[in-house]
Design an enzyme around this catalytic site. Structure first.
Site, PDB file in Angstrom:
ATOM      1  N   LYS A   1      -6.266 -17.033 -10.696  1.00  0.00           N
ATOM      2  CA  LYS A   1      -5.950 -18.465 -10.605  1.00  0.00           C
ATOM      3  C   LYS A   1      -6.589 -19.055  -9.343  1.00  0.00           C
ATOM      4  CE  LYS A   1      -1.583 -17.355  -8.295  1.00  0.00           C
ATOM      5  NZ  LYS A   1      -0.147 -17.112  -8.528  1.00  0.00           N
TER       6      LYS A   1
ATOM      7  N   TYR B   1     -12.072 -31.050  21.868  1.00  0.00           N
ATOM      8  CA  TYR B   1     -11.093 -32.121  21.672  1.00  0.00           C
ATOM      9  C   TYR B   1      -9.772 -31.805  22.375  1.00  0.00           C
ATOM     10  CZ  TYR B   1     -13.875 -34.255  17.902  1.00  0.00           C
ATOM     11  OH  TYR B   1     -14.839 -34.873  17.180  1.00  0.00           O
TER      12      TYR B   1
HETATM   13  C1  LIG Z   1       0.130 -15.772  -8.249  1.00  0.00           C
HETATM   14  C2  LIG Z   1       1.031 -14.912  -9.028  1.00  0.00           C
HETATM   15  C3  LIG Z   1       0.911 -13.512  -8.974  1.00  0.00           C
HETATM   16  C4  LIG Z   1      -0.005 -12.804  -7.998  1.00  0.00           C
HETATM   17  O1  LIG Z   1       0.666 -12.732  -6.755  1.00  0.00           O
HETATM   18  P1  LIG Z   1       0.016 -11.950  -5.519  1.00  0.00           P
HETATM   19  O2  LIG Z   1       1.061 -12.021  -4.463  1.00  0.00           O
HETATM   20  O3  LIG Z   1      -1.215 -12.696  -5.144  1.00  0.00           O
HETATM   21  O4  LIG Z   1      -0.274 -10.579  -5.987  1.00  0.00           O
HETATM   22  C5  LIG Z   1       1.701 -12.752  -9.824  1.00  0.00           C
HETATM   23  N1  LIG Z   1       2.585 -13.348 -10.673  1.00  0.00           N
HETATM   24  C6  LIG Z   1       2.748 -14.682 -10.719  1.00  0.00           C
HETATM   25  C7  LIG Z   1       3.752 -15.267 -11.657  1.00  0.00           C
HETATM   26  C8  LIG Z   1       1.991 -15.508  -9.898  1.00  0.00           C
HETATM   27  O5  LIG Z   1       2.181 -16.833  -9.933  1.00  0.00           O
END
Ligand SMILES: *Cc1c(COP(=O)(O)O)cnc(C)c1O
Length: 356
Positions: free
Chosen positions: A33, A253
């Site tokens: 994702k 800055y």
């Molecule tokens: C993003 C997500 C994962 C992966 O989590 P990580 O901590 O990056 O391994 C697994 N399950 C769900 C439902 C998620 O939203």
């Protein structure tokens, strides 16, 4: 050409995916994702295509990009659909939606599906973000099972604190899951990366590794399994200017950093517009020609400043690594008050280069 870029090591990605499989012996959804946590979803999917059991994404838009690129594996939509109109495409492209709230049940009752769906039914085992409650879960499961619209049901839940030792919460969530799903047959999926690495009792049939695929540990402490991960992203740039300043001079800055000695200050082509965290304080490490030194002065949009005084052989044109091999993104993140996930997702503007 501006020297800032992110080198993405696809063989490290495959190594990390294989580690998730070998630690668990389960089928593993590669969670790609959010553009594979900033690493490039299509390139990462292509690198894993021959071995991934499936992919997980957060929207149909992300899933359709994968189908268009020719990936045939199961693709789980981690939040299912957001509006009923997506169901037609979900059927047509054989996507596997998570169902986690009542509105989706209504959509399903009203839908005329062209084929039955593989559904991942979410239990809220204690995180209280998404999922059906323990009390309603078995009934929802049976309703779907009897609806004629379901090809298979997978039980899914998500762990809120698997990255922490000894809170007792993960044990509670696992116990809740076992109770709520008793007698409901079919595969289960419980573990994110932290679960894969640290909770051998929590696998089910499918695991869902995300951050570990990119070689970053979900833990805030050294952990044996996580030590086997290989970082995938190397964020690199170079020193584009050097100047000598006297003791007591402010840099950048807001004059946040003031030199305590005569100093050689280097300017690096990397800033918050590239996704480098603006909140990185003085003292945040970078590697210059492989040596650890520190950021000195506020990070600006296109540049940041480092103290080169202790590296007399480094200067204009020197290679600077912001994170990757030799400098854990998690360490930079924690200095800046965030997590490696966010650093990766925020990557912007810098070109990604891929290495197989
Ligand atoms: C993003 C997500 C994962 C992966 O989590 P990580 O901590 O990056 O391994 C697994 N399950 C769900 C439902 C998620 O939203």
């Amino acid at each position: 050409m501006r020297p800032a870029h992110a080198l993405i090591d696809l063989s490290a990605l495959r190594h990390n995916y294989r580690l998730a499989k070998s630690l668990t012996g389960c089928r593993a959804l590669a969670v790609i994702k959010a553009n594979a946590y900033g690493h490039g979803a299509l390139q990462c999917a292509a690198a894993l295509n021959d071995e991934a059991d499936g992919f997980a994404v957060s929207s149909i838009e992300e899933a359709l990009d994968l189908r268009e690129a020719g990936h045939q594996q199961p693709i789980v939509l981690l939040e299912g659909w957001f509006e009923a109109a997506e169901l037609e495409l979900i059927c047509r492209h054989e996507l596997w939606p998570v169902v986690h709230h009542h509105g989706q049940l209504v959509d399903l009752r009203e839908a005329n599906l062209s084929r039955p769906l593989h559904i991942w039914l979410k239990l809220d085992s204690g995180m209280h973000r998404t999922g059906f409650s323990v009390a309603e879960y078995p009934q929802v499961w049976r309703e779907l099972q009897g609806s004629g619209k379901v090809a298979s049901l997978t039980k899914i839940t998500h762990l809120a604190r698997a990255d922490e030792p000894a809170t007792g919460r993960t044990e509670q969530q696992l116990e809740t899951f076992t109770q709520a799903t008793a007698g409901l047959e079919g595969p289960a999926s419980l573990s994110n990366s932290a679960g894969v690495l640290a909770w051998p009792g929590a696998y089910g049939e499918w695991v869902r590794p995300g951050i570990m695929l990119y070689g970053s540990s979900p833990f805030g402490f050294a952990q044996e399994q996580a030590a086997q991960l290989r970082p995938v992203m190397q964020l690199d740039s170079r020193v584009i200017a050097v100047h000598q300043v006297a003791a007591g001079e402010p840099i950048g800055y807001g004059s946040r950093f003031v030199t305590s000695r005569p100093s050689r200050i280097g300017v690096v082509a990397m800033g918050y517009a590239d996704g480098y965290p603006r909140h990185a304080p003085d003292g945040t490490p970078v590697l210059v020609d492989g040596q650890r030194i520190c950021i000195s002065g506020r990070v600006s949009m296109d540049m940041l400043t480092i103290d080169l005084t202790d590296l007399p052989n480094s200067g204009l044109g020197s290679y600077v690594r912001l994170w990757g091999d030799g400098l854990d993104a998690g360490e930079v993140a924690s200095r800046a008050g965030t997590i490696s996930y966010q650093l990766f997702c925020n990557l912007n503007r810098v070109p990604r280069r891929y290495q197989n």
